[in-house]
Design a protein around this motif. Structure first.
Motif, PDB file in Angstrom:
ATOM      1  N   LEU A  12      -0.013  33.790  28.022  1.00 52.19           N
ATOM      2  CA  LEU A  12      -1.430  34.046  27.782  1.00 52.19           C
ATOM      3  C   LEU A  12      -2.299  32.828  28.095  1.00 52.19           C
ATOM      4  CD1 LEU A  12      -0.998  35.996  24.433  1.00 52.19           C
ATOM      5  CD2 LEU A  12      -1.863  36.963  26.590  1.00 52.19           C
ATOM      6  N   ALA A  13      -1.738  31.636  27.872  1.00 57.23           N
ATOM      7  CA  ALA A  13      -2.501  30.416  28.132  1.00 57.23           C
ATOM      8  C   ALA A  13      -2.368  29.940  29.568  1.00 57.23           C
ATOM      9  CB  ALA A  13      -2.035  29.304  27.180  1.00 57.23           C
ATOM     10  N   GLY A  14      -1.433  30.538  30.310  1.00 61.61           N
ATOM     11  CA  GLY A  14      -1.241  30.133  31.695  1.00 61.61           C
ATOM     12  C   GLY A  14      -0.566  28.796  31.843  1.00 61.61           C
ATOM     13  N   VAL A  15       0.363  28.501  30.897  1.00 56.75           N
ATOM     14  CA  VAL A  15       1.101  27.232  30.950  1.00 56.75           C
ATOM     15  C   VAL A  15       2.578  27.523  30.767  1.00 56.75           C
ATOM     16  CG1 VAL A  15      -0.866  25.943  30.022  1.00 56.75           C
ATOM     17  CG2 VAL A  15       0.873  26.828  28.447  1.00 56.75           C
ATOM     18  N   SER A  16       3.401  26.475  30.840  1.00 57.67           N
ATOM     19  CA  SER A  16       4.832  26.652  30.630  1.00 57.67           C
ATOM     20  C   SER A  16       5.151  26.713  29.139  1.00 57.67           C
ATOM     21  CB  SER A  16       5.610  25.501  31.264  1.00 57.67           C
ATOM     22  OG  SER A  16       5.355  24.292  30.566  1.00 57.67           O
ATOM     23  N   GLN A  17       6.328  27.264  28.836  1.00 62.53           N
ATOM     24  CA  GLN A  17       6.744  27.303  27.434  1.00 62.53           C
ATOM     25  C   GLN A  17       6.955  25.893  26.898  1.00 62.53           C
ATOM     26  OE1 GLN A  17      10.194  29.687  26.677  1.00 62.53           O
ATOM     27  NE2 GLN A  17      10.013  29.566  24.455  1.00 62.53           N
ATOM     28  N   ALA A  18       7.399  24.984  27.778  1.00 62.58           N
ATOM     29  CA  ALA A  18       7.585  23.592  27.351  1.00 62.58           C
ATOM     30  C   ALA A  18       6.261  22.971  26.916  1.00 62.58           C
ATOM     31  CB  ALA A  18       8.198  22.774  28.482  1.00 62.58           C
ATOM     32  N   THR A  19       5.183  23.345  27.598  1.00 64.83           N
ATOM     33  CA  THR A  19       3.868  22.824  27.222  1.00 64.83           C
ATOM     34  C   THR A  19       3.459  23.329  25.847  1.00 64.83           C
ATOM     35  OG1 THR A  19       3.141  22.637  29.515  1.00 64.83           O
ATOM     36  CG2 THR A  19       1.413  22.787  27.850  1.00 64.83           C
ATOM     37  N   VAL A  20       3.727  24.607  25.575  1.00 65.20           N
ATOM     38  CA  VAL A  20       3.444  25.148  24.245  1.00 65.20           C
ATOM     39  C   VAL A  20       4.231  24.388  23.191  1.00 65.20           C
ATOM     40  CG1 VAL A  20       3.605  27.174  22.753  1.00 65.20           C
ATOM     41  CG2 VAL A  20       2.844  27.428  25.125  1.00 65.20           C
ATOM     42  N   SER A  21       5.497  24.115  23.461  1.00 65.33           N
ATOM     43  CA  SER A  21       6.332  23.392  22.505  1.00 65.33           C
ATOM     44  C   SER A  21       5.773  22.005  22.233  1.00 65.33           C
ATOM     45  CB  SER A  21       7.768  23.284  23.033  1.00 65.33           C
ATOM     46  OG  SER A  21       8.357  24.559  23.144  1.00 65.33           O
ATOM     47  N   ARG A  22       5.333  21.337  23.304  1.00 67.53           N
ATOM     48  CA  ARG A  22       4.783  19.988  23.121  1.00 67.53           C
ATOM     49  C   ARG A  22       3.509  20.023  22.276  1.00 67.53           C
ATOM     50  NH1 ARG A  22       5.973  19.434  28.886  1.00 67.53           N
ATOM     51  NH2 ARG A  22       7.921  18.258  29.127  1.00 67.53           N
TER      52      ARG A  22
END
Length: 334
Positions: A12-22
């Motif tokens: 939904l945010a248009g980013v990687s899952q790793a970015t969400v984790s960070r």
């Protein structure tokens, strides 16, 4: 509780899952634009990270430890609240311990050894602090706030204590207060030592020597200020006293009242820290304000960076301070 996953938030945010984790972990290794997009998506869809699941994935506890001084100095609850707000905002848990040399600090040492915390923020520490020594020996990420220790390599976030002490001295000199004393600031605590030295240096540069009997070293407490004030005001009292903390200044003001001296008519008193009580009209204390919220924010940011990357460059930041003029020095401008 939201049923969305971190993977769906990433989409939904248009980013990687790793970015969400960070972002969830509070890591600084995220661009401001990506952080904004992730946070907006989480807010919009009510995403609540699961702390226990996150700890299992990352092999981290999701808990930050904070060591504070004894609450006889009201500055510590103020800093504790600022740190708690930042840690809660990062969706992390907090463990607080009081550095009293007793069971509380021993509990902190046990938490360090058993890896119950991911990092530790010290708001009070000396080179002999057992918890600090243990944390450094075991390689636990550490940040010092309001403490500076030259002999250790760690992130340190402090106010400009030397400059703050100097600003009080300059204020006294500007208004003709040359018969002065300074209370507090023993060699065992960096904050008091630096504030004291900044004050003394200004008078030395003006060619004014302050004798040792007018520079008593004390603990940071109301009783210490009261005792020092009684000694200083017994015979040939000074016309102005600088105290290394507000709580010491409150004790000095009480000693002045015992002697029948009026503040500020007979005696000027200034403190340091600008704790909330200092603004009370009954005290109306001139003091030095530190940017506590900014210090807490940077301390946590540096700690999370250190947790994420133990080899990150060490940052030692000194924030500027602000002289706050109130009635205890006549509320006179510089």
């Amino acid at each position: 509780m939201s049923m969305l996953t971190g993977r769906e938030i990433a989409r939904l945010a248009g980013v990687s899952q790793a970015t969400v984790s960070r972002v969830v972990q509070g890591s600084t290794r995220v661009s401001e634009e990506n952080r904004r997009r992730v946070e907006e998506a989480m807010a919009k869809y009510g995403y609540v990270p699961n702390a226990q699941a996150r700890a299992m994935r990352t092999q981290r506890s999701g808990t930050i430890g904070v060591i504070v001084g004894e609450f006889t100095n009201p500055w510590y609850p103020v800093m504790m609240y600022a740190l708690a707000r930042e840690i809660n905002h990062a969706d992390l848990r907090i463990n607080f311990w009081v550095s009293d040399g007793g069971n509380s600090e021993q509990a902190a040492i046990e938490a360090i050894r058993s890896k119950q915390i991911d990092g530790l923020i010290f708001t009070t520490a000396t080179r002999e602090s057992p918890a600090l020594r243990t944390a450094l020996e075991l390689g636990l990420p550490v940040v010092l706030v309001n403490r500076s220790l030259e002999e250790i390599t760690s992130d340190q976030v402090v106010g400009d204590n030397t400059g703050g002490g100097a600003s009080i001295a300059t204020h006294f000199l500007t208004h003709g207060r040359t018969s002065v004393a300074v209370v507090g600031g023993g060699p065992w605590v960096s904050t008091g030592r630096e504030r004291r030295q900044g004050f003394l240096d200004v008078f030395a540069d003006a060619g004014i020597h302050i004798p040792p009997d007018r520079t008593p070293e004390t603990k940071f407490s109301h009783q210490a200020g009261l005792d020092a004030g009684r000694l200083l005001l017994a015979d040939d009292p000074p016309d102005a006293i600088f105290c290394a903390t507000d709580i010491i200044a409150f004790g000095v003001i009480d000693a002045a009242k015992e002697r029948g001296l009026r503040v500020p008519e007979d005696l000027w008193v200034a403190g340091y820290d600008d704790i909330p009580m200092s603004a009370w009209k009954v005290l109306d204390l001139t003091t030095v304000r530190q940017p506590i919220d900014e210090m807490a924010k940077l301390a946590l940011r540096n700690l999370l960076t250190r947790i994420d990357n133990p080899k990150a460059e060490v940052e030692q930041k000194r924030f500027p301070t602000e002289l706050v003029l109130r009635g205890s020095t006549g509320n006179t401008p510089m």
